[in-house]
Scaffold this motif. Structure first.
Motif, PDB file in Angstrom:
ATOM      1  N   TYR A 276      27.994  40.660  51.157  1.00 15.54           N
ATOM      2  CA  TYR A 276      28.931  41.454  50.366  1.00 15.54           C
ATOM      3  C   TYR A 276      29.911  40.582  49.585  1.00 15.54           C
ATOM      4  N   ALA A 277      30.078  39.336  50.021  1.00 12.05           N
ATOM      5  CA  ALA A 277      31.071  38.462  49.391  1.00 12.05           C
ATOM      6  C   ALA A 277      30.791  38.238  47.915  1.00 12.05           C
TER       7      ALA A 277
ATOM      8  N   ARG B 110      33.729  43.371  55.398  1.00  7.44           N
ATOM      9  CA  ARG B 110      34.715  42.339  55.084  1.00  7.44           C
ATOM     10  C   ARG B 110      34.807  41.381  56.262  1.00  7.44           C
ATOM     11  N   THR B 111      34.633  40.091  55.988  1.00  6.53           N
ATOM     12  CA  THR B 111      34.628  39.097  57.056  1.00  6.53           C
ATOM     13  C   THR B 111      35.965  39.035  57.784  1.00  6.53           C
TER      14      THR B 111
ATOM     15  N   CYS C 196      28.290  40.184  56.762  1.00  6.43           N
ATOM     16  CA  CYS C 196      29.332  40.253  55.733  1.00  6.43           C
ATOM     17  C   CYS C 196      29.086  39.302  54.564  1.00  6.43           C
ATOM     18  N   SER C 197      28.292  38.265  54.787  1.00  5.35           N
ATOM     19  CA  SER C 197      28.107  37.259  53.742  1.00  5.35           C
ATOM     20  C   SER C 197      27.462  37.833  52.480  1.00  5.35           C
TER      21      SER C 197
END
Length: 254
Positions: A87-88, A175-176, A84-85
């Motif tokens: 996509y942040a 999404r985290t 997820c990192s």
């Protein structure tokens, strides 16, 4: 674009591994997990002594593995952050620009995560087993070395499967927060609640099947599967989630 597979795979793998080891949140998660796990193991060791006067019929192996239910949370977070990192901050677009082979890129990310997770899980679980062994060495039941090794390998494998499954779900949801909410709700709410409702079907759930990979033979848990069977079911769950993540990743926009 015309790079051969023999050169393509090592390059992508090394790139994904480099991204993981240079990500601060990965190391913060591993260190925090290590420290928190030692705290839980120390607490369980102290409790077993205070309640019984000595460890009684409990073995150091049972006590060392008591923290696994909490330890897995750290590896769930680890797997989620790994996928997820990107996509942040939109880094995934840069990744796909340099590595346009989506299926291969996500596959190598999981391989790299496995390479990082196995030694980390092995070290943390080993420390879990060694602490009560040294503290209660004169009061606990002696456990055969073969049993200790089997539980150590099984626990390491279970934590690795849990990390990879979490990473696959993270790749699907991107999404985290939503990924962690879904995973933690399953592992700590839904799965425990299903214990008395669907006991036999629950044996096929990823967390319960994984339990059979490392639980000692003399445990209070009634083993429904052998460690090999538990590992097989866990492998099937993990590969299914990774496959779904790759298929979805290949079909949608970044």
């Amino acid at each position: 674009m015309n790079v051969s597979s023999s050169r393509k795979i090592p390059r992508i793998l090394s790139s994904e591994l480099y991204k993981l080891v240079t990500l601060p949140s990965i190391w913060i998660t591993l260190i925090s997990t290590f420290v928190a796990n030692l705290f839980f193991v120390a607490a369980f060791t102290s409790a077993s002594t205070n309640v019984l006067g000595t460890a009684g019929t409990q073995s150091s192996l049972h006590i060392g593995l008591s923290s696994m239910v909490y330890l897995q949370a750290g590896f769930i977070i680890l797997g989620t952050l790994a996928t997820c990192s990107e996509y942040a901050g939109g880094q995934i677009r840069t990744t796909l620009t340099t590595v346009p082979w989506r299926g291969l890129q996500l596959t190598m990310k999981h391989v790299a995560l496995g390479i990082l997770t196995i030694p980390a899980a092995f070290i943390i679980v080993t420390c879990s087993m060694l602490y009560p062994l040294f503290i209660l060495r004169e009061t606990t039941v002696v456990v055969q070395l073969e049993t200790i090794i089997e539980s150590l390998v099984g626990a390491t494998g279970y934590l690795t499967f849990t990390t990879l499954l979490s990473a696959a779900l993270g790749a699907m949801l991107r999404r985290t927060t939503s990924t962690l909410v879904m995973l933690l709700t399953y592992y700590y709410v839904l799965s425990p609640l299903s214990r008395d409702v669907i006991p036999r079907i629950r044996d096929y759930f990823p967390d319960t099947a994984g339990l059979y990979m490392y639980i000692p033979p003399s445990s209070d848990v009634v083993n429904g599967f052998t460690p090999i069977q538990g590992a097989g079911i866990s492998t099937l769950w993990t590969l299914t989630f990774i496959t779904l993540a790759i298929l979805l990743f290949a079909k949608r926009d970044a």
